[in-house]
Design a protein around this motif. Structure first.
Motif, short mmCIF file in Angstrom:
data_model
loop_
_atom_site.label_atom_id
_atom_site.label_comp_id
_atom_site.label_asym_id
_atom_site.label_seq_id
_atom_site.Cartn_x
_atom_site.Cartn_y
_atom_site.Cartn_z
N PHE A 1 -89.95 -64.92 -28.11
CA PHE A 1 -89.58 -66.05 -27.27
C PHE A 1 -89.27 -67.24 -28.16
CE2 PHE A 1 -92.05 -63.40 -24.41
CZ PHE A 1 -91.29 -63.44 -23.25
N ASP A 2 -88.47 -68.17 -27.63
CA ASP A 2 -88.11 -69.37 -28.36
C ASP A 2 -89.00 -70.56 -28.03
OD1 ASP A 2 -85.67 -68.27 -29.66
OD2 ASP A 2 -85.04 -68.03 -27.59
N LEU A 3 -89.67 -70.50 -26.87
CA LEU A 3 -90.49 -71.62 -26.42
C LEU A 3 -91.44 -71.12 -25.35
CD1 LEU A 3 -89.50 -75.21 -26.01
CD2 LEU A 3 -90.33 -74.14 -23.94
N VAL A 4 -92.61 -71.76 -25.24
CA VAL A 4 -93.59 -71.43 -24.20
C VAL A 4 -93.87 -72.67 -23.37
CG1 VAL A 4 -95.97 -70.71 -23.74
CG2 VAL A 4 -94.69 -69.66 -25.62
N ILE A 5 -93.87 -72.50 -22.05
CA ILE A 5 -94.34 -73.53 -21.13
C ILE A 5 -95.69 -73.03 -20.64
CG2 ILE A 5 -93.95 -74.70 -18.93
CD1 ILE A 5 -90.92 -74.22 -19.39
N LEU A 6 -96.74 -73.82 -20.86
CA LEU A 6 -98.12 -73.36 -20.64
C LEU A 6 -98.89 -74.33 -19.78
CD1 LEU A 6 -100.50 -71.47 -21.43
CD2 LEU A 6 -100.72 -72.81 -23.53
N ASP A 7 -99.44 -73.82 -18.68
CA ASP A 7 -100.29 -74.63 -17.81
C ASP A 7 -101.67 -74.78 -18.44
OD1 ASP A 7 -101.21 -76.03 -15.56
OD2 ASP A 7 -101.75 -74.20 -14.50
N VAL A 8 -102.25 -75.96 -18.29
CA VAL A 8 -103.58 -76.21 -18.86
C VAL A 8 -104.67 -75.58 -17.99
CG1 VAL A 8 -105.26 -78.00 -19.44
CG2 VAL A 8 -102.86 -78.31 -20.01
N MET A 9 -104.60 -75.82 -16.69
CA MET A 9 -105.66 -75.40 -15.77
C MET A 9 -105.30 -74.07 -15.10
SD MET A 9 -107.90 -77.82 -15.97
CE MET A 9 -108.90 -77.55 -14.54
N MET A 10 -105.85 -72.99 -15.64
CA MET A 10 -105.65 -71.67 -15.06
C MET A 10 -107.01 -71.00 -14.92
SD MET A 10 -102.28 -70.13 -16.96
CE MET A 10 -102.90 -70.36 -18.62
#
Length: 160
Positions: free
Chosen positions: A50-59
Motif C-alpha cells: 500500500f502507498d498510504l494508510v488511513i487509521l482510526d484511533v478508537m477501535m
C-alpha cells in the motif's frame, strides 16, 4: 505518484465511514481497500503493498495507536490517523508514535483527499530514484552530497 496507482488501506471499524471514504477515494482515482479492525489491517499490510494508510484511533480490540506502533516496527508507510476525540494530547501521542497527519472527525472527504495528496507528494519526492549519468568512463551521481561546515573549515588552504 499518479492517483490511479495509489493504493490506500482504510482501517476503521465504522462501516458507514469506510464506505463513504471508499466511494470518495475511488472518485478521486485512488484504489482504497478496507479493513474493519486493527488485526485485519495489519494482515492486509503484510500481504499487499500500500502507498498510504488511513487509521482510526478508537477501535474495539487493538487500538489505532497499537496498530500504528506495529506498523512502525516494520514500515515507514505514510499514516493518517482519524479521531473522534478532540483532545490535543491524543493528537500529540499519535504524531509522536509516527503518524504523518492527524484528522479530527468530523471532516470533509475533500480535506482528507487534499491531505493524502500532500503527504504523497512529499513522500514521492523523498523516494524518487536517482539515476547516475554515465558517459564513457565517467559516472556522475546527481544525489546531493552533504558538506558539513566543519569539513569546509578544515579543508587545507592553498599557500599564498
Amino acid at each position: 505518484m499518479p492517483a490511479s496507482a495509489t493504493k490506500i488501506l482504510i482501517i476503521d471499524d465504522d462501516a458507514d465511514l469506510v464506505s463513504l471514504l471508499t466511494d470518495n477515494l475511488q472518485l478521486e482515482g485512488f484504489s482504497p481497500s478496507p479493513a474493519y479492525n486493527g488485526e485485519d489491517g495489519l494482515l492486509k499490510l503484510s500481504q499487499e503493498n500500500f502507498d498510504l494508510v488511513i487509521l482510526d484511533v478508537m477501535m474495539p480490540g487493538m487500538k489505532g495507536t497499537e496498530v500504528l506502533a506495529k506498523i512502525r516496527e516494520h514500515s515507514h508507510i505514510p499514516v493518517i490517523m482519524l479521531t473522534a476525540r478532540g483532545d490535543p494530547a491524543d493528537r500529540i501521542i499519535g504524531l509522536e508514535l509516527g503518524a504523518d497527519d492527524y484528522v479530527p472527525k468530523p471532516f470533509t472527504p475533500r480535506e482528507l483527499v487534499a491531505r493524502i495528496r500532500a503527504i504523497l507528494r512529499r513522500t514521492a519526492s523523498q523516494e524518487s530514484p536517482v539515476t547516475p549519468l554515465v558517459v564513457g568512463p565517467l559516472t556522475v551521481n546527481p544525489a546531493p552530497i552533504p558538506s558539513p561546515r566543519w569539513l569546509l573549515r578544515s579543508w587545507p588552504k592553498r599557500p599564498a
